[in-house]
Scaffold this motif. Structure first.
Motif, short mmCIF file in Angstrom:
data_model
loop_
_atom_site.label_atom_id
_atom_site.label_comp_id
_atom_site.label_asym_id
_atom_site.label_seq_id
_atom_site.Cartn_x
_atom_site.Cartn_y
_atom_site.Cartn_z
N ALA A 133 0.83 -1.19 0.00
CA ALA A 133 0.00 0.00 0.00
C ALA A 133 0.87 1.25 0.00
O ALA A 133 1.86 1.32 0.73
N GLY A 134 0.49 2.21 -0.82
CA GLY A 134 1.28 3.44 -0.92
C GLY A 134 2.56 3.23 -1.70
O GLY A 134 3.52 3.97 -1.53
N CYS A 135 2.56 2.21 -2.56
CA CYS A 135 3.75 1.89 -3.36
C CYS A 135 3.37 1.81 -4.84
O CYS A 135 3.80 0.89 -5.56
N GLY A 136 2.56 2.75 -5.27
CA GLY A 136 2.03 2.71 -6.63
C GLY A 136 3.06 2.78 -7.74
O GLY A 136 2.85 2.21 -8.81
N ALA A 137 4.17 3.48 -7.49
CA ALA A 137 5.20 3.58 -8.53
C ALA A 137 5.84 2.20 -8.73
O ALA A 137 5.95 1.70 -9.85
N LEU A 138 6.22 1.59 -7.61
CA LEU A 138 6.86 0.28 -7.64
C LEU A 138 5.95 -0.78 -8.30
O LEU A 138 6.40 -1.58 -9.12
N PRO A 197 -5.37 -0.99 9.75
CA PRO A 197 -4.52 -1.31 8.61
C PRO A 197 -4.93 -0.56 7.33
O PRO A 197 -4.30 -0.71 6.30
N ASP A 198 -5.99 0.27 7.42
CA ASP A 198 -6.64 0.77 6.21
C ASP A 198 -5.97 1.95 5.52
O ASP A 198 -6.16 2.17 4.33
N ALA A 199 -5.24 2.77 6.27
CA ALA A 199 -4.81 4.06 5.71
C ALA A 199 -3.30 4.15 5.48
O ALA A 199 -2.72 5.22 5.56
N CYS A 200 -2.68 2.99 5.18
CA CYS A 200 -1.25 2.92 4.86
C CYS A 200 -0.33 3.29 6.01
O CYS A 200 0.43 4.27 5.94
N PRO A 201 -0.35 2.50 7.10
CA PRO A 201 0.66 2.70 8.14
C PRO A 201 2.03 2.22 7.65
O PRO A 201 2.06 1.38 6.75
N PRO A 202 3.13 2.71 8.21
CA PRO A 202 3.24 3.59 9.38
C PRO A 202 2.77 5.03 9.10
O PRO A 202 3.12 5.61 8.08
N TYR A 203 2.00 5.52 10.07
CA TYR A 203 1.38 6.83 9.93
C TYR A 203 2.26 7.96 10.48
O TYR A 203 3.18 7.73 11.26
N GLY A 230 1.51 -1.94 13.00
CA GLY A 230 2.67 -2.17 12.13
C GLY A 230 2.48 -1.76 10.68
O GLY A 230 1.38 -1.38 10.27
N PRO A 231 3.56 -1.82 9.89
CA PRO A 231 3.48 -1.47 8.47
C PRO A 231 2.42 -2.29 7.74
O PRO A 231 2.36 -3.50 7.92
N MET A 232 1.57 -1.63 6.98
CA MET A 232 0.46 -2.25 6.24
C MET A 232 -0.55 -2.92 7.17
O MET A 232 -1.40 -3.68 6.71
N GLY A 233 -0.40 -2.71 8.46
CA GLY A 233 -1.34 -3.32 9.41
C GLY A 233 -1.09 -4.80 9.62
O GLY A 233 -1.93 -5.50 10.17
N LEU A 234 0.08 -5.27 9.18
CA LEU A 234 0.36 -6.70 9.28
C LEU A 234 1.27 -7.03 10.46
O LEU A 234 1.92 -8.07 10.49
N GLY A 235 1.31 -6.13 11.41
CA GLY A 235 2.06 -6.38 12.64
C GLY A 235 3.46 -5.79 12.61
O GLY A 235 4.12 -5.79 11.58
#
Lengths: 166, 273
Positions: free
Chosen positions: A115-120, B178-184, B230-235
């Motif tokens: 997520a947030g890696c649209g370019a890649l 996990p919805d809004a692209c963590p890490p925030y 965590g990153p992407m909400g995956l811990g």
């Protein structure tokens, strides 16, 4: 496609094949089309939908930046699409209980990707053709051919969910 | 009076659109590198590596860091001794439109929030402050809506304990999950009025991540990272890169608190003319 049913939550795969972009407004239209008996822009049976609205395509490129959007906004439309034969979805974040139950009932699968890696992620898209709802701009339906597109199984056909894992 | 032509504003905004969307802020990059080292969990590390690779690839290939090139928010700090010849708002919107078109960014703006319709490139949201001096500072922040949708505002009682406020902020992050692209990066505005607290929360996202933190900011960051989202909400250990708070005096009867969450792709670029 049958193999998708045997995946387990938490597994990482690299997918090659066809996926279709569809997000908020496209979902609303597709569900309206199903309810009024109209034809859908693509065959849902066995299809994978990618919740994505890419940037415009720079000159000389196949596609622009093309990462996933938040899946839960599509939750209210998803069970009907699964009932109609949709196999898989790609997005980011969690899903409602209703979607999870429907995934289990209809043996679908829900993936998340970076997520947030649209370019890649644009690196893994080898072909892109807009096939419907062109008037929606970035929310149009685009048929994508992807190679080794990185996916993580978030909800599997048995209802296993990655967000429960830890 | 120093005169600045509207066309100069347009030109500057167009360039800021490019920088903000293609080049990840240096402070955000450093914080992400720090998070990569801080994480122990292998999956979290892999995700942070993808995020760093994405920033490098976007920069190299002139691609948007994220396909959600946002609702552009433009902050203007206009010196009171500057005279703009022409229409400032129109010049800013023209710069946004030209930049978004030129760099193949996404048209994500619907003209009517209820009727929707075909998305366009503008208008942007403009926040203007009048300051001393004869310069003008422009900041373009493309704010993605995955995280903007997780914004929260609460009007606390003036007698509320700081613990209650902390709980509200941590809960806001938990509900983004996990919805809004963590890490925030968590922007918080405290004080003023309901509208002003929300502007402060957004402005807090412009503060350099490595800037010295208050005890409250440190404490909140610890609490948020303990959630394990965590990153992407995956811990993982890293749910937020920073918590930044902006305060302002408020009324005896109230205590507004606004939370504006940013995804890891916190983008902005500034220029002083």
């Amino acid at each position: 496609m049958k193999k998708l049913n045997s995946l387990k939550a938490g597994q990482q795969i690299f997918f090659s094949g066809t996926i279709y972009t569809a997000r908020d407004q496209a979902h609303k239209r597709m569900v309206a089309a199903i309810k009024t008996g109209k034809r859908l822009p693509f065959e849902l049976k066995g299809a994978i939908i990618y919740y994505c609205g890419p940037t415009r395509t720079p000159k000389g490129k196949v596609i622009g930046s093309c990462g996933p959007t938040t899946s839960l906004r599509m939750d209210e439309f998803t069970p009907l699409l699964l009932a109609q034969g949709l196999s898989g979805m790609i997005g980011k974040g969690g899903r409602s209980k209703e979607v999870r139950d429907a995934i289990k009932k209809y043996k679908g699968v829900y993936f998340v990707t970076y997520a947030g890696c649209g370019a890649l992620l644009s690196k893994y898209v080898k072909g892109a053709k807009t096939i419907a709802y062109r008037d929606l701009g970035p929310e149009a339906i685009i048929k994508l051919e992807v190679k080794d597109f990185p996916l993580i199984v978030a909800i599997d056909a048995n209802g296993g969910c990655i967000y429960d894992a830890d | 009076m120093r005169e600045i032509k509207a066309s100069r504003i347009t030109q500057a905004v167009t360039e800021l659109v490019r920088q903000a969307n293609f080049i990840l802020r240096q402070d955000v990059l450093s914080a992400l590198r720090g998070a990569y080292k801080f994480e122990k969990n292998q999956r979290a590390k892999t995700i942070l590596k993808a995020i760093l690779d994405n920033a490098a690839y976007a920069r190299k290939k002139n691609l948007a860091i994220c396909q959600d090139t946002g609702m552009p928010v433009v902050f203007v700090e206009a010196g009171q001794d500057v005279k703009i010849s022409g229409d400032l708002k129109a010049a800013i919107n023209k710069g946004i439109e030209e930049g978004y078109k030129k760099y193949f960014l996404r048209n994500s703006i619907v003209s009517d929030p209820l009727l929707r319709g075909k998305p366009k490139f503008s208008p942007c949201v403009i926040h203007t402050d009048i300051v001393r001096g004869n310069k003008i500072k422009l900041t373009v922040m493309p704010k993605g809506f995955g995280c903007e949708n997780k914004s929260q505002l609460k009007m606390f009682k003036p007698t509320a304990a700081t613990e209650e406020i902390k709980k509200f902020i941590v809960e806001a992050v938990k509900s983004a999950g996990p919805d809004a692209c963590p890490p925030y990066i968590v922007g918080v505005g405290i004080g003023g009025t309901a509208d002003y607290a929300s502007i402060l929360a957004k402005k807090a996202l412009l503060i350099k991540i490595q800037a010295e933190n208050s005890k409250l900011e440190e404490d909140l960051l610890k609490k948020i990272n303990k959630t394990g989202i965590g990153p992407m909400g995956l811990g993982g250990r890293c749910t937020a890169l920073a918590v930044k708070i902006q305060k302002y005096p408020t009324h005896i009867a109230g205590l507004p608190v606004s939370v504006n969450i940013s995804c890891h792709a916190l983008r902005s670029a500034s220029i002083i003319l």
